[in-house]
Each structure stands twice: as C-alpha cells, then as structure tokens.
Design an enzyme around this catalytic site. Structure first.
Site, mmCIF file in Angstrom:
data_model
loop_
_atom_site.group_PDB
_atom_site.id
_atom_site.type_symbol
_atom_site.label_atom_id
_atom_site.label_comp_id
_atom_site.label_asym_id
_atom_site.label_seq_id
_atom_site.Cartn_x
_atom_site.Cartn_y
_atom_site.Cartn_z
ATOM 1 N N THR A 123 0.816 -1.220 0.000
ATOM 2 C CA THR A 123 0.000 0.000 0.000
ATOM 3 C C THR A 123 0.842 1.259 0.000
ATOM 4 O O THR A 123 0.373 2.313 -0.434
ATOM 5 C CB THR A 123 -0.948 0.004 1.210
ATOM 6 N N CYS A 124 2.063 1.165 0.493
ATOM 7 C CA CYS A 124 2.938 2.345 0.492
ATOM 8 C C CYS A 124 3.236 2.792 -0.937
ATOM 9 O O CYS A 124 3.462 3.974 -1.192
ATOM 10 C CB CYS A 124 4.251 2.046 1.212
ATOM 11 N N PHE A 125 3.261 1.827 -1.865
ATOM 12 C CA PHE A 125 3.620 2.126 -3.250
ATOM 13 C C PHE A 125 2.457 1.888 -4.207
ATOM 14 O O PHE A 125 2.647 1.855 -5.421
ATOM 15 C CB PHE A 125 4.832 1.273 -3.660
#
Length: 335
Positions: free
Chosen positions: A302-304
C-alpha cells in the site's frame, strides 16, 4: 508501531501505507454518527454535521475530540488522502470560515425537513398566530431528555404573534443551524486551521471542498481512468493476458468490490479527487510467477500502491482469489 486486528504488532514496515490505512480507519470510526460526535441530516444526502448531543455523550472531552478530528481532516487534506465523510453544506461553509447567515432557512431544510415545513406553515399562516400557542422557546432533546431553551430572555413568557412570527422563525433556524453546534464547530475549525491555512480553503467553494475531502460525490471508480494510468512491473505489460483478465474482472466487480480492491491496494477506498492521473505513486500491477493456482494469493504494497498479482491459470480463478484476498481483512500475514 501499529497493532493489527488480532492484537499483535503489524509485521509490515510503514512507508506511508500503514499510516494511510490508520487514518482512513480512524476517520471512519470518528465520523460515524453512532459515535455521537456527528449527526446525519434528515434530508437528502445523509450529510454530516456536529452532533448537538456530543457533550451529553462524551462529557467535557467532546471539545478536545472535535479539535483532534479537525486536525485529522486537515492532515488528510494535506496528504491527499480521500476519506469517507460527506459534510452538510452549511458545515463546509463553517470550515471555510465564511458562513452566510442569510442561508439559515435553506440549510435548515436539509437538516430537519419537518421542522422547516412547520416554520413555513407558520410563515404563511393566514389566521392569528397566537392561536397556535407558541412561545419563544425551542425543545432540546438529548438522548430522550427534554429541556426548553429560551430563544430570547424570558422567551417562555413571550407569545408568538403575527407581529413577531418572522423574528421567531429566524431565531429557531439560527438556533438549530448555528447556536446549538457553534461550540463543536468552532473547536473542529480550530483543529483544521492548525494544519491547513484558512486562506487555502477559501480558494474553493463548498462542493469543491467536499470533492477534495472525499473525492467524487458518488464514490464510484472510473475503471477506464484507472486502467489508463496504471503501471506494470515485474514482467507484466498492458498486453499480457493476465493483465487483460484482471481488468475484465475489475469491470465485473460491483461498486463495493471495486472500492474494496482500491483500499486493498492503496489504503483508500475512494478514488483521488482529480482522477487516477494524480495518484502518487501510480496504481501498479506487479507480476508474481507461480506454478500452481494455490501457491499464492494476491497481495499489495500500500505504500507504493502496488498490487502483486500471481499468474493464475484462468479469469475465473483470478476473480475467486482476488475477491478472497480483498475481503479477508487480513494484514501482512495473508499469503
């Protein structure tokens, strides 16, 4: 450090994704009318405004909570995180700091249509208003407890007549739209303006500000826009048969399932306010090679904003495995 639903420390490393998910979960809980900090309008839209009963529900801490929620909204706006709440038009005006009190009656019509209709009946009543036995008071109802609140000094002793009924109507509208939620609104705005400069908010009108907060009003995902701005890594290309199957599956999803997929990949269930072209990093599909369909489930970074999609043998299997993954509600332990 983040704690999972199972009560254990999350195994993921936060580079922004965990924080976005925490922010979205926190806002969904805090803005839930059942939490008694916000109330939904009774008219169309079920839009939110501060609950007049918040002090009864949360005691003196309710002001601190509103300031905190104002900061939450400000942080979400600053970080470009779209969150769920749809706010009432008059409350959006309060957030901008330029509420027009000439709009109180139209705003009351969205907040409480029945009360608005009663006031309109009084306004156009051709008989003697004193026959209606009204006084300059309003009833305050907090979780079943009734209390009469005077609209003017000694209002209980002042009868509503044809001569003063217009003043009465204006005071009732002002009480419901402004007075009984003023303390809560001012606290929320203080928190918001600590993070976001008020002058920035004045650049947008109320509907535009709502779009910045929660994206498109219907929350529907434009799959064509999402596909047009997607990126592929790990060996996938836009012409790959697995990618073709993926977009077929997404197009077949319901609106709820599409939102769950978007949350699974980006931590936000609503699309970016200005479309997927502004999503940073872009929505990305990464190839994960497998020998058997049961080897791996889809997973995400989810960070990317990256979906790690295994090379399933068929569209049917892909849909089954993808739905299982996005509906499992698991964290980093799901593989």
């Amino acid at each position: 450090q983040y704690i999972s639903h199972a009560g254990t420390t999350e195994t993921g490393v936060d580079v922004g994704g965990l924080f976005k998910e925490f922010w979205a979960d926190l806002s969904n809980l805090a803005f839930d009318p059942n939490f008694a900090l916000f109330k939904a309008t009774e008219g169309s839209g079920n839009c939110l405004y501060p609950s007049p009963s918040s002090r009864t529900a949360h005691g003196s801490d309710h002001i601190v909570l509103y300031e905190f929620l104002g900061r939450i909204l400000g942080k979400a706006l600053y970080e470009g995180i779209t969150i769920q709440p749809q706010f009432a038009h008059f409350f959006l005006s309060f957030l901008r700091g330029d509420y027009n009190f000439l709009h109180m009656l139209p705003d009351l019509s969205t907040m409480d249509p029945q009360l608005y209709n009663n006031l309109m009946f009084l306004k156009t009543y051709e008989g003697d208003a004193s026959d209606l036995c009204l006084s300059f008071t309003v009833a305050k109802d907090d979780f079943g407890g009734n209390e009469e609140v005077p609209l003017i000094p000694n209002g209980a002793d002042v009868e509503v007549t044809n001569a003063n009924k217009h003043r009465y109507i204006g005071l009732v509208a002002k009480y419901h739209v402004n007075d009984r939620v003023r303390e809560q609104s001012e606290a929320f705005v203080r928190g918001l303006w600590e993070v976001i400069d008020r002058r920035w908010l004045l650049l947008f009108n109320e509907p535009e500000l709502q779009v910045l907060i929660s994206g498109a009003s219907d929350g529907k995902i434009d799959v064509a826009d999402m596909k047009a701005h997607a990126r592929y890594t790990g060996g996938y290309t836009g012409l790959d048969k697995h990618v073709y199957r993926f977009w077929n599956v997404v197009s077949s999803f319901s609106s709820v399932e599409q939102a769950e997929l978007l949350r699974f990949v980006t931590s936000c269930e609503r699309p970016p306010p200005l479309g997927f072209m502004t999503l940073n990093p872009p929505f990305t599909i990464q190839r994960v090679g497998i020998l058997r369909d049961g080897d791996k489930l889809p997973s995400a970074s989810t960070c990317f904003n990256t979906l790690k999609l295994p090379t399933y043998s068929s569209e049917k299997v892909l849909k089954q495995r993808l739905l299982y993954a996005i509906k499992a509600g698991a964290g980093f332990e799901l593989t």
